[in-house]
Design a protein around this motif. Structure first.
Motif, short mmCIF file in Angstrom:
data_model
loop_
_atom_site.label_atom_id
_atom_site.label_comp_id
_atom_site.label_asym_id
_atom_site.label_seq_id
_atom_site.Cartn_x
_atom_site.Cartn_y
_atom_site.Cartn_z
N TYR A 9 21.94 55.75 60.48
CA TYR A 9 21.54 54.37 60.20
C TYR A 9 22.54 53.43 60.85
CZ TYR A 9 18.34 56.28 56.73
OH TYR A 9 17.34 56.97 56.12
N TYR A 10 22.05 52.66 61.80
CA TYR A 10 22.91 51.67 62.44
C TYR A 10 22.03 50.56 63.00
CZ TYR A 10 26.81 49.46 64.63
OH TYR A 10 27.75 48.52 64.96
N TRP A 11 22.63 49.39 63.23
CA TRP A 11 21.87 48.25 63.78
C TRP A 11 21.20 48.69 65.09
CZ3 TRP A 11 21.59 45.66 59.69
CH2 TRP A 11 22.69 45.42 58.88
N PRO A 12 19.96 48.31 65.29
CA PRO A 12 19.17 48.95 66.37
C PRO A 12 19.48 48.51 67.80
CG PRO A 12 17.84 47.35 65.13
CD PRO A 12 19.15 47.47 64.41
N GLY A 16 27.92 49.44 69.12
CA GLY A 16 28.81 49.21 67.98
C GLY A 16 29.53 50.45 67.47
N ARG A 17 29.79 50.45 66.18
CA ARG A 17 30.46 51.62 65.59
C ARG A 17 29.52 52.81 65.48
NH1 ARG A 17 32.88 47.23 62.90
NH2 ARG A 17 35.15 47.31 62.75
N GLY A 18 28.23 52.55 65.52
CA GLY A 18 27.27 53.65 65.46
C GLY A 18 27.45 54.61 66.62
N PRO A 58 26.34 52.49 50.64
CA PRO A 58 27.33 52.14 51.66
C PRO A 58 27.58 50.64 51.69
CG PRO A 58 25.24 52.78 52.68
CD PRO A 58 25.03 52.84 51.21
N PHE A 59 28.77 50.23 52.14
CA PHE A 59 29.05 48.79 52.27
C PHE A 59 28.46 48.26 53.57
CE2 PHE A 59 31.80 45.40 53.96
CZ PHE A 59 31.61 44.45 52.96
N ALA A 60 28.54 49.06 54.64
CA ALA A 60 28.07 48.59 55.94
C ALA A 60 27.70 49.78 56.82
CB ALA A 60 29.18 47.78 56.61
N PRO A 61 26.80 49.57 57.79
CA PRO A 61 26.51 50.63 58.76
C PRO A 61 27.72 50.87 59.66
CG PRO A 61 24.85 48.86 58.80
CD PRO A 61 26.01 48.36 58.01
N PRO A 62 27.92 52.02 60.27
CA PRO A 62 26.97 53.13 60.26
C PRO A 62 27.04 53.95 58.97
CG PRO A 62 28.92 53.72 61.53
CD PRO A 62 29.10 52.30 61.13
N PHE A 63 25.88 54.54 58.62
CA PHE A 63 25.89 55.59 57.61
C PHE A 63 24.96 56.72 58.04
CE2 PHE A 63 22.36 53.29 55.60
CZ PHE A 63 22.74 51.95 55.72
N ALA A 72 29.14 56.97 54.44
CA ALA A 72 29.47 55.81 55.26
C ALA A 72 30.92 55.91 55.72
CB ALA A 72 29.26 54.53 54.46
N GLN A 73 31.34 54.93 56.49
CA GLN A 73 32.66 54.84 57.13
C GLN A 73 32.71 55.81 58.31
OE1 GLN A 73 35.06 52.69 56.85
NE2 GLN A 73 34.68 51.70 54.90
N THR A 74 32.80 55.23 59.51
CA THR A 74 32.73 56.01 60.74
C THR A 74 33.64 57.25 60.71
OG1 THR A 74 32.32 53.90 61.83
CG2 THR A 74 32.84 55.77 63.24
N ALA A 75 34.90 57.04 60.36
CA ALA A 75 35.86 58.16 60.40
C ALA A 75 35.47 59.25 59.39
CB ALA A 75 37.27 57.66 60.12
N1 LIG Z 1 35.24 50.54 58.37
C1 LIG Z 1 33.82 50.60 58.60
C2 LIG Z 1 33.37 49.26 59.16
C3 LIG Z 1 31.88 49.13 59.15
C4 LIG Z 1 31.45 47.82 59.76
O1 LIG Z 1 32.22 46.84 59.85
N2 LIG Z 1 30.20 47.77 60.21
C5 LIG Z 1 29.68 46.58 60.86
C6 LIG Z 1 28.85 46.94 62.06
S1 LIG Z 1 29.82 47.76 63.28
C7 LIG Z 1 28.83 45.81 59.88
O2 LIG Z 1 27.61 45.86 59.91
N3 LIG Z 1 29.49 45.07 59.00
C8 LIG Z 1 28.84 44.27 58.04
C9 LIG Z 1 29.85 43.60 57.14
O3 LIG Z 1 31.05 43.84 57.30
O4 LIG Z 1 29.42 42.80 56.31
C10 LIG Z 1 33.50 51.75 59.57
O5 LIG Z 1 34.38 52.14 60.35
O6 LIG Z 1 32.38 52.29 59.54
#
Ligand SMILES: N[C@@H](CCC(=O)N[C@@H](CS)C(=O)NCC(=O)O)C(=O)O
Length: 240
Positions: A9-12, A16-18, A58-63, A72-75
Motif C-alpha cells: 500500500y503506497y500512494w499511486p 516515494g518511500r514505497g 499504520p500511521f502512514a504509507p508504505p504498509f 508499516a514503517q519502511t525499515a
Molecule cells: N517513517 C515512516 C515515514 C512514512 C511517511 O512519512 N510516509 C509519507 C509518504 S512517503 C506519508 O504519506 N506521510 C503522511 C504523514 O506523515 O502524514 C517510514 O519510513 O515508512
C-alpha cells in the motif's frame, strides 16, 4: 483483484518511500499487488489508514499486508521481508542488525531530504515555504549530504566486494541505490560536486542497477518516475 503473495500500500503516483519496499519485493522475485494503483485501491489504502483493517493501524504509507499481518514503517517492512526471503539478507544476527541499523540511517537521510522542500510543515505547499526551504536545503547540501554520503562511502569501503554488509548483497544495497538515484535527480549539481568523494557509492549504484531482476523491473511500467510531487524533488533553486 488477482491473488498476490503480498499487498503493498503506497500512494499511486510517486515512487516515494514505497520504492524501497518495491525494490525488495522485485529482487525477492515474489508476487505482490501494488494496491493503490489498482482500480478502487485508494479506498482500500484509506480504509486501512483509518484502522478498518483490524489490529494496529499504520500511521502512514508504505504498509504491507502479508496474510493477516499488516506492517508499516519502511525499515520494519524490509526487515520482515528479509526474514522471509534469504536472497535479501545474509544469515546471522550481526548481519540482521547491521542491515537494520543502516536502513534506519537511510531513513534519517530520507527524512532530511523531505525537509529540504518542506522545512516548515508537511501539509503546506512548497510554494508556501520557499525561503525556509532555501535555507534548509543550503545547509543540507553544504553539510548534511556530504556527511551522510561520506559515512556510507566509508561503510562500503570496509566491504571487500562492494556491498554495504561486506561480501554479500542485502536489501540495504537496494535502498542505497534508490537513495543515490533520488539524490541525483533532486540535487544534480551537489551530487556532481561530491562525485570524486563518492566513487564507491556510484560504482555500487551501477552494479545494483545491473542486477537481473532490478534491471528488468526498472525497464517495466511498474517503476514510477520521480516528480515534484514526491519525496525526491528537483527545484534548481534548492540545488546550489
Ligand atoms: N517513517 C515512516 C515515514 C512514512 C511517511 O512519512 N510516509 C509519507 C509518504 S512517503 C506519508 O504519506 N506521510 C503522511 C504523514 O506523515 O502524514 C517510514 O519510513 O515508512
Amino acid at each position: 483483484m488477482p491473488r498476490a503473495h503480498y499487498e503493498l500500500y503506497y500512494w499511486p503516483k510517486i515512487p516515494g518511500r514505497g520504492e524501497f519496499v518495491r525494490l525488495a519485493l522485485e529482487e525477492a522475485g515474489v508476487s505482490y499487488l501494488d494496491v493503490a494503483r489498482q482500480e478502487g485501491g485508494m479506498e482500500s489504502l484509506l480504509a486501512l489508514l483509518k484502522g478498518r483493517g483490524g489490529g494496529l493501524a499504520p500511521f502512514a504509507p508504505p504498509f504491507l499486508k502479508s496474510g493477516k499481518l499488516l506492517l508499516a514503517q519502511t525499515a520494519n517492512i524490509l526487515l520482515y521481508l528479509a526474514s522471509r526471503h534469504e536472497r535479501l539478507l545474509p544469515p546471522g544476527e550481526a548481519n540482521r542488525f547491521a542491515a537494520h541499523q543502516l536502513q534506519l540511517t537511510i531513513a534519517d537521510l530520507v527524512f532530511e531530504v523531505h525537509e529540504t522542500h518542506h522545512p516548515t510543515a508537511a501539509h503546506l505547499y512548497y510554494e508556501d515555504q520557499k525561503p525556509e526551504a532555501k535555507r534548509r536545503a543550503g545547509a543540507f547540501v553544504e553539510a548534511r549530504l556530504p556527511k551522510y554520503l561520506g559515512y556510507f562511502e566509508e561503510v562500503l569501503r570496509c566491504g571487500d566486494d562492494g556491498y554495504l554488509l561486506g561480501r554479500r548483497f542485502s536489501y540495504v544495497d537496494l535502498s542505497m541505490f534508490q537513495l543515490m538515484v533520488g539524490l541525483s535527480y533532486a540535487f544534480p549539481r551537489a551530487m556532481k560536486r561530491l562525485g570524486p568523494r563518492i566513487r564507491g557509492l556510484s560504482g555500487h549504484a551501477a552494479r545494483i542497477r545491473a542486477r537481473r531482476r532490478i534491471a528488468s523491473y526498472l525497464a517495466s511500467t511498474r517503476r514510477l518516475p520521480f516528480s515534484e510531487d514526491g519525496l525526491f524533488r528537483h527545484y534548481p533553486e534548492l540545488d546550489r
